[in-house]
Structure formats: structure tokens, C-alpha cells
Design an enzyme around this catalytic site. Structure first.
Site, mmCIF file in Angstrom:
data_model
loop_
_atom_site.group_PDB
_atom_site.id
_atom_site.type_symbol
_atom_site.label_atom_id
_atom_site.label_comp_id
_atom_site.label_asym_id
_atom_site.label_seq_id
_atom_site.Cartn_x
_atom_site.Cartn_y
_atom_site.Cartn_z
ATOM 1 N N ARG A 110 8.680 -4.468 -5.510
ATOM 2 C CA ARG A 110 7.312 -3.982 -5.549
ATOM 3 C C ARG A 110 7.261 -2.446 -5.500
ATOM 4 O O ARG A 110 6.530 -1.796 -6.231
ATOM 5 C CB ARG A 110 6.573 -4.547 -4.322
ATOM 6 C CG ARG A 110 5.095 -4.296 -4.333
ATOM 7 C CD ARG A 110 4.456 -5.220 -5.322
ATOM 8 N NE ARG A 110 3.100 -4.833 -5.613
ATOM 9 C CZ ARG A 110 2.470 -5.204 -6.723
ATOM 10 N NH1 ARG A 110 3.069 -5.963 -7.604
ATOM 11 N NH2 ARG A 110 1.237 -4.840 -6.954
ATOM 12 N N CYS A 132 7.542 -9.473 -3.996
ATOM 13 C CA CYS A 132 7.069 -10.749 -3.460
ATOM 14 C C CYS A 132 5.698 -11.085 -4.032
ATOM 15 O O CYS A 132 4.766 -10.300 -3.949
ATOM 16 C CB CYS A 132 6.973 -10.677 -1.935
ATOM 17 S SG CYS A 132 8.579 -10.682 -1.149
ATOM 18 N N LYS A 172 12.381 -0.911 6.176
ATOM 19 C CA LYS A 172 12.391 -1.169 4.726
ATOM 20 C C LYS A 172 11.261 -0.426 4.021
ATOM 21 O O LYS A 172 11.482 0.282 3.045
ATOM 22 C CB LYS A 172 12.242 -2.675 4.476
ATOM 23 C CG LYS A 172 11.828 -3.043 3.063
ATOM 24 C CD LYS A 172 11.550 -4.518 2.947
ATOM 25 C CE LYS A 172 10.919 -4.893 1.637
ATOM 26 N NZ LYS A 172 9.481 -4.586 1.545
ATOM 27 N N ASN A 173 10.044 -0.593 4.535
ATOM 28 C CA ASN A 173 8.911 -0.046 3.798
ATOM 29 C C ASN A 173 8.846 1.480 3.846
ATOM 30 O O ASN A 173 8.233 2.100 2.982
ATOM 31 C CB ASN A 173 7.600 -0.672 4.283
ATOM 32 C CG ASN A 173 7.462 -2.107 3.784
ATOM 33 O OD1 ASN A 173 8.202 -2.547 2.903
ATOM 34 N ND2 ASN A 173 6.513 -2.858 4.356
ATOM 35 N N ARG A 206 16.315 -9.462 0.793
ATOM 36 C CA ARG A 206 15.593 -8.328 0.246
ATOM 37 C C ARG A 206 15.144 -7.365 1.360
ATOM 38 O O ARG A 206 15.024 -6.175 1.142
ATOM 39 C CB ARG A 206 14.382 -8.910 -0.478
ATOM 40 C CG ARG A 206 13.432 -7.958 -0.996
ATOM 41 C CD ARG A 206 12.295 -8.746 -1.618
ATOM 42 N NE ARG A 206 12.301 -8.515 -3.020
ATOM 43 C CZ ARG A 206 11.740 -9.292 -3.932
ATOM 44 N NH1 ARG A 206 11.149 -10.397 -3.576
ATOM 45 N NH2 ARG A 206 11.769 -8.979 -5.179
ATOM 46 N N ASP A 240 2.409 -8.714 7.422
ATOM 47 C CA ASP A 240 3.793 -9.139 7.172
ATOM 48 C C ASP A 240 4.357 -9.962 8.334
ATOM 49 O O ASP A 240 5.368 -10.636 8.183
ATOM 50 C CB ASP A 240 4.693 -7.914 6.917
ATOM 51 C CG ASP A 240 4.447 -7.334 5.533
ATOM 52 O OD1 ASP A 240 3.688 -7.942 4.755
ATOM 53 O OD2 ASP A 240 5.011 -6.271 5.234
ATOM 54 N N PRO A 297 -3.043 -6.394 -7.029
ATOM 55 C CA PRO A 297 -3.545 -5.443 -8.015
ATOM 56 C C PRO A 297 -3.069 -4.015 -7.741
ATOM 57 O O PRO A 297 -2.654 -3.701 -6.624
ATOM 58 C CB PRO A 297 -5.067 -5.532 -7.830
ATOM 59 C CG PRO A 297 -5.267 -5.995 -6.427
ATOM 60 C CD PRO A 297 -4.068 -6.833 -6.078
ATOM 61 N N ILE A 298 -3.145 -3.135 -8.765
ATOM 62 C CA ILE A 298 -2.816 -1.723 -8.531
ATOM 63 C C ILE A 298 -3.956 -0.804 -9.002
ATOM 64 O O ILE A 298 -3.747 0.363 -9.276
ATOM 65 C CB ILE A 298 -1.470 -1.300 -9.162
ATOM 66 C CG1 ILE A 298 -1.439 -1.516 -10.676
ATOM 67 C CG2 ILE A 298 -0.295 -2.006 -8.511
ATOM 68 C CD1 ILE A 298 -0.333 -0.716 -11.346
ATOM 69 N N ASP A 299 -5.166 -1.384 -9.074
ATOM 70 C CA ASP A 299 -6.307 -0.593 -9.551
ATOM 71 C C ASP A 299 -6.553 0.649 -8.679
ATOM 72 O O ASP A 299 -6.889 1.722 -9.185
ATOM 73 C CB ASP A 299 -7.569 -1.469 -9.612
ATOM 74 C CG ASP A 299 -7.876 -2.132 -8.279
ATOM 75 O OD1 ASP A 299 -6.998 -2.821 -7.742
ATOM 76 O OD2 ASP A 299 -8.985 -1.932 -7.751
HETATM 77 C C1 UD1 Z 1 2.325 -3.031 1.570
HETATM 78 C C2 UD1 Z 1 3.622 -3.581 2.062
HETATM 79 C C3 UD1 Z 1 3.489 -5.070 2.289
HETATM 80 C C4 UD1 Z 1 2.312 -5.373 3.199
HETATM 81 C C5 UD1 Z 1 1.053 -4.664 2.732
HETATM 82 C C6 UD1 Z 1 -0.102 -4.742 3.721
HETATM 83 C C7 UD1 Z 1 5.317 -2.160 1.072
HETATM 84 C C8 UD1 Z 1 6.399 -2.028 0.052
HETATM 85 N N1 UD1 Z 1 4.654 -3.323 1.068
HETATM 86 O O1 UD1 Z 1 2.021 -3.697 0.334
HETATM 87 O O2 UD1 Z 1 4.706 -5.497 2.863
HETATM 88 O O3 UD1 Z 1 2.059 -6.756 3.187
HETATM 89 O O4 UD1 Z 1 1.324 -3.275 2.530
HETATM 90 O O5 UD1 Z 1 0.286 -4.216 4.945
HETATM 91 O O6 UD1 Z 1 5.089 -1.262 1.871
HETATM 92 N N2 UD1 Z 1 -5.490 -3.839 -3.046
HETATM 93 C C9 UD1 Z 1 -6.389 -3.726 -4.078
HETATM 94 N N3 UD1 Z 1 -6.089 -2.845 -5.092
HETATM 95 C C10 UD1 Z 1 -4.956 -2.089 -5.101
HETATM 96 C C11 UD1 Z 1 -4.056 -2.210 -4.027
HETATM 97 C C12 UD1 Z 1 -4.351 -3.108 -3.010
HETATM 98 O O7 UD1 Z 1 -7.419 -4.383 -4.104
HETATM 99 O O8 UD1 Z 1 -4.747 -1.299 -6.028
HETATM 100 C C13 UD1 Z 1 -5.775 -4.796 -1.938
HETATM 101 C C14 UD1 Z 1 -4.770 -5.943 -1.921
HETATM 102 O O9 UD1 Z 1 -5.160 -6.995 -2.773
HETATM 103 C C15 UD1 Z 1 -4.775 -6.334 -0.455
HETATM 104 C C16 UD1 Z 1 -5.057 -5.017 0.283
HETATM 105 O O10 UD1 Z 1 -5.549 -4.128 -0.710
HETATM 106 O O11 UD1 Z 1 -5.821 -7.226 -0.199
HETATM 107 C C17 UD1 Z 1 -3.873 -4.401 0.953
HETATM 108 O O12 UD1 Z 1 -2.835 -4.196 0.027
HETATM 109 P P1 UD1 Z 1 -1.826 -2.966 0.153
HETATM 110 O O13 UD1 Z 1 -1.972 -2.334 1.469
HETATM 111 O O14 UD1 Z 1 -1.989 -2.120 -1.064
HETATM 112 O O15 UD1 Z 1 -0.403 -3.668 0.068
HETATM 113 P P2 UD1 Z 1 0.902 -3.123 -0.625
HETATM 114 O O16 UD1 Z 1 0.942 -1.651 -0.541
HETATM 115 O O17 UD1 Z 1 1.106 -3.778 -1.945
#
Ligand code: UD1
Length: 453
Positions: free
Chosen positions: A96, A120, A22-23, A423, A324, A126-128
Site C-alpha cells: 500500500r 491489504c 512498519k508504518n 508483511r 489495526d 480510496p486515494i481521492d
Molecule cells: C493507514 C495505515 C493502516 C491503517 C489506517 C488507519 C499505513 C501504511 N497504513 O492506512 O494500517 O489501518 O492508516 O489507521 O500507514 N479515506 C478516504 N479517501 C482517501 C483516503 C482515505 O475516504 O483518499 C478514508 C478511508 O476509506 C478510511 C479512512 O479514510 O475510511 C482512513 O483511511 P487512512 O487513514 O487514509 O488509511 P491508510 O492511510 O490507507
């Protein structure tokens, strides 16, 4: 609305084929936006997130053709995408990974205008880091009418460092940098298998990405992504890797319910940390490699007692134990005969499903970032046909955890909100039924449907 009705306590036997990841799929489909020719993607999982991202691309002007002879293959022609604006807010909000369109459109047009993503909501996401990576490449970020808007006069290669390590931000940085002028170096990059798969796909199309799968990825911008040269006569097609988390979920399911299953089409190397934990619970895991086959097969057998894990299970970025898999493994350990500890070190709070597990009798103490999972005398318990135990799938992996607990628990468990599971798991009812589970999906109408679909 859909719910699963599970008559648990039945051992699992037989074979299951793992679908495409999926990812990886939800990153590679947006990556096609960057390509200059049509390409065929194979081994796409038949799940809701894939249908949604394909619909978004179609809405943007891409031509999407399903292969009538292979339901997992789709040809995407991105040449009709002529605008950097995405307007189908409702579709984008369903998942997402729609935020990968930011990196892809920015990489293609130097601009992007995308509604906020959904997905989910197991905790604040966050997306910073994504935005900072885009800014480092030369884009300016604005929030206009609740859309994420990025503008630039052309992106320039740069150094990007992530803290914390982020899968999504690493993917978005790769997508944006692949056609940027000059070199980009991403340090503290995520190393998940689907990041390597994305880089392999883009390199196949003509990108220059080195060392994906290490914590320092080097990208030299290219002008075009056209796949193998026209005179090679080769069809432009790419096969998505098998789903590591789906495979891990079936491992946890058989360890929880007992029995012996063969799991086909896996990459055992991606499953190391999961296999280690499954083995600790007393299950026997065997990897079968065949030099004539691209992928491996794993058998998992649990005939004796289900033990708790002596070592703490601690989530961490790849190659560590995947976050996950944390909810499914907690469900497995809740059925074990000794105490285990699970530590969530990736997300600040990913335990909202624990009260649902308690409805099946699970005895779990929740601390800030860890769970202590105690054995339950007599095991997890579902209800009767007349009075089933009803639990909720609060998100995709929490839903998988409920299914695993339902398979382990004697009696009837109903898992509400199956939509979350659909999903990310292809035909989970069909696959589990083939293994001997008693599970069916029931669709019903509720007057106050609060679904986000
Ligand atoms: C992806 C996976 C999700 C999995 C996660 C961690 C997909 C579609 N989703 O989610 O299934 O649980 O990786 O393996 O591939 N963070 C920040 N700022 C940001 C982005 C992330 O602080 O801009 C932090 C998050 O709060 C979290 C950590 O980084 O604590 C990891 O998140 P991230 O690896 O970005 O997860 P996703 O890419 O959203």
C-alpha cells in the site's frame, strides 16, 4: 506457500523486543527520495514491506547499503534517482505504502508517475484525498495507462483540509509540501505516531514542519534536505520509533493465552488506548520507565479469568483505539468469558476475518459496523494433529488475529497465507517461540498458487 501451525493453549512467559514501526518505516524510506544526501535509517523492521520499498528505491536508482553489523540499519543514497517515473509495477503493487512515492516524487521533481499501489484489501481504500491534496498544491492529476500521473510547474504552499482524517493522505501531503514554495497548512491532519516520526525525520534533514501530532500541521517549504551541517561531523542517521501495533499484538497474545511477558522497546504513550482495553480484560499492565533508556518496557500478566470488555471498543484515529488492533482484539475477546462489543469506525467494513474466527468456535454476531462477541463454553478450540482447524490470514492484521486465536485455542490451528503476516511482523515465529508458544512455519507447494506475490 507458508502456513503457521500452532499448538495452542500454552501460556506465554518471557521477554520480547519490539521492532521498528512498519508504518513509520514505509513512510520514511520514500521520504529519503526528497533528500539531497545519503542517510542511514536505524531500527528498520525486518519485514517484507520494508524489503519491497527498498527494492523499489533501488529500482529507481537509489543506492541501498545494509549495515553488516546491524541488520536493522540501512544507508540510502537517493542521488541516483533522476526520473519522476516509477516503472516496477509488480513491486509497487505488492504494498500500500508505495503510494508515498507520489508525494515524494512530486515534492522532488514537481512531477510523479507511479503505478497503482497494492496492499491489504480488507476493504475499498480510496486515494481521492491524496489526489485532492496534490491538486491543491498545484499538481494536475491524470490516469495514463493505469499509472497515477501528477504534473506541475512547481508546487505552491496552500491550505489542505482532510475529511475524513486520513493517515496516508496526511503523509503524502507532508511529502509533497516539504519543498513546495511558501507555507502549507494541513487541517484535520492525522496524528498517528508515525506521522510525528516522519516529520521528525524530515526536520532532522532540514525541513520546517511544525505541530505534527496535532490536527493542524504547518509546513514552510525549504529548498534542500541535507541533514545536520557538514562541519558538525555528525553521521546522518535517524532511528525509527517502535511499532505500536506489534507491541499491542503481543499484549493481546499474552492476554489471550495467559501468562506474563515483558515487552521491551515501546513508547507507552502510543499504547494508552490499547493498554486500557487489555486492562479491562483482566490482564495487569505495568509500564516501566528507565531515565537512562530511550524507550519503555511494559509487562502484561494474565493469571485469572479472561473477561470481556464492559465498555465498547471503538476504533478511531490516534489517540483513539487503532483500527489495526481491531482484528487482534476481537480474537482476544472471542476467548473471553463475557460479552464484548467492538465498533469499527474508521473503515466501512473490516470484519471479513470473522468467519475464520468462527471456525475456532468463536460466537460473534456481525452488525453493520459492530461486532457482538459472546463467550464460548469451553473456550476456542483447535483440532487434532490429524485433523487441525484450518483458518486463513486474509490480510496482515486479520492474520495476526488468527495467530492470537490459535494461541488461545486448545489443539492445533493452521493459519494459511502466512505471507500476509510476514508483511508486517518481524520474526513472529521466533518471538512467540521464545515466549513458550508452540508455533512453527511450514512451507509447501500448491499446484494452483493464487498468491499475489
Ligand atoms: C493507514 C495505515 C493502516 C491503517 C489506517 C488507519 C499505513 C501504511 N497504513 O492506512 O494500517 O489501518 O492508516 O489507521 O500507514 N479515506 C478516504 N479517501 C482517501 C483516503 C482515505 O475516504 O483518499 C478514508 C478511508 O476509506 C478510511 C479512512 O479514510 O475510511 C482512513 O483511511 P487512512 O487513514 O487514509 O488509511 P491508510 O492511510 O490507507
Amino acid at each position: 506457500m507458508d502456513k503457521y501451525v500452532i499448538n495452542g493453549g500454552k501460556k506465554l512467559f518471557g521477554e520480547v523486543n519490539i521492532s521498528g514501526a512498519k508504518n513509520a518505516a514505509v513512510a520514511i524510506i520514500p521520504a529519503v527520495v526528497l533528500c539531497d544526501v545519503p542517510c542511514k535509517l536505524r531500527n528498520l523492521p525486518n519485514i517484507r514491506d520494508v524489503s519491497v520499498i527498498l527494492s523499489i528505491l533501488e529500482n529507481m536508482g537509489a543506492k541501498v547499503d545494509r549495515d553488516p553489523t546491524d541488520p536493522s540499519a540501512v544507508t540510502i543514497d537517493p542521488r541516483g534517482i533522476t526520473s519522476y517515473k516509477v516503472s516496477c509495477d509488480d513491486l509497487v503493487a505488492k504494498m500500500r505504502a508505495s503510494y508515498y512515492l507520489l508525494g515524494a516524487l512530486l515534492g522532488k521533481f514537481g512531477k510523479a508517475d507511479v503505478p497503482p499501489p497494492g496492499g491489504c484489501k480488507f476493504c475499498k481504500r480510496p486515494i481521492d484525498l491524496h489526489i485532492r491534496a496534490f491538486e491543491a498544491l498545484g499538481a494536475e492529476y491524470k490516469d495514463i495507462d493505469d499509472h497515477i500521473v501528477l504534473e506541475s510547474d512547481g508546487l505552491k504552499g496552500t491550505e489542505i483540509n482532510f475529511d475524513p482524517v486520513s493517515v496516508g493522505a496526511t503523509i503524502n501531503a507532508i511529502l509533497a509540501a516539504v519543498k513546495a514554495e511558501g507555507k502549507t497548512i494541513i487541517t484535520s491532519a492525522a496524528k498517528e505516531p508515525h506521522i510525528v516520526d516522519l516529520a521528525n525525520f524530515l526536520n532532522y534533514m532540514g525541513a520546517n514542519i511544525k505541530k505534527a501530532g496535532t490536527d493542524e500541521i504547518k509546513i514552510t517549504g525549504v529548498k534542500e534536505l541535507r541533514g545536520p551541517s557538514d562541519d558538525s561531523g555528525e553521521e546522518i542517521s535517524y532511528t525509527i520509533i517502535p511499532d505500536q501495533i506489534e507491541a499491542g499484538t503481543y499484549m493481546a497474545a499474552v492476554a489471550a493465552a495467559g501468562g506474563e511477558i515483558t515487552i521491551n522497546n515501546v513508547t507507552a504513550q502510543h499504547l494508552r488506548s490499547i493498554m486500557k482495553v487489555i486492562t479491562e480484560t483482566g490482564a495487569k499492565v505495568t509500564v516501566i520507565s528507565d531515565p537512562n533508556r530511550e524507550y519503555e518496557t511494559v509487562t502484561v500478566a494474565r493469571r485469572g479469568d479472561l473477561r470481556g470488555c464492559k465498555n465498547q471498543v471503538i476504533t478511531s484515529p490516534h489517540p483513539g483505539f487503532p483500527t489495526d488492533m481491531q482484528p487482534p482484539i476481537t480474537a482476544l475477546l472471542a476467548a473471553a468469558n463475557s460479552t464484548s462489543t467492538v465498533v469499527e469506525a474508521v473503515w466501512a467494513n473490516r470484519f471479513s476475518y470473522v468467519p475464520e474466527l468462527r471456525k475456532l468456535g468463536a460466537e460473534i454476531d456481525e452488525n453493520k459496523s459492530s461486532l457482538t462477541i459472546h463467550p464460548v463454553a469451553g473456550g476456542l478450540k483447535g483440532g487434532t494433529r490429524k485433523k487441525p482447524v484450518s483458518v486463513r490470514a486474509l490480510d496482515l492484521r486479520a492474520g495476526a488475529a488468527m495467530v492470537i486465536a490459535g494461541l488461545a485455542a486448545e489443539g492445533i490451528t493452521e493459519v494459511e497465507d502466512a505471507k500476509y503476516v510476514k508483511r508486517g511482523y518481524e520474526d513472529i515465529v521466533g518471538k512467540l517461540t521464545a515466549l513458550g508458544a508452540d508455533i512453527r512455519m511450514v512451507t509447501y507447494k500448491e499446484i494452483t498458487d493464487d498468491s499475489d506475490e
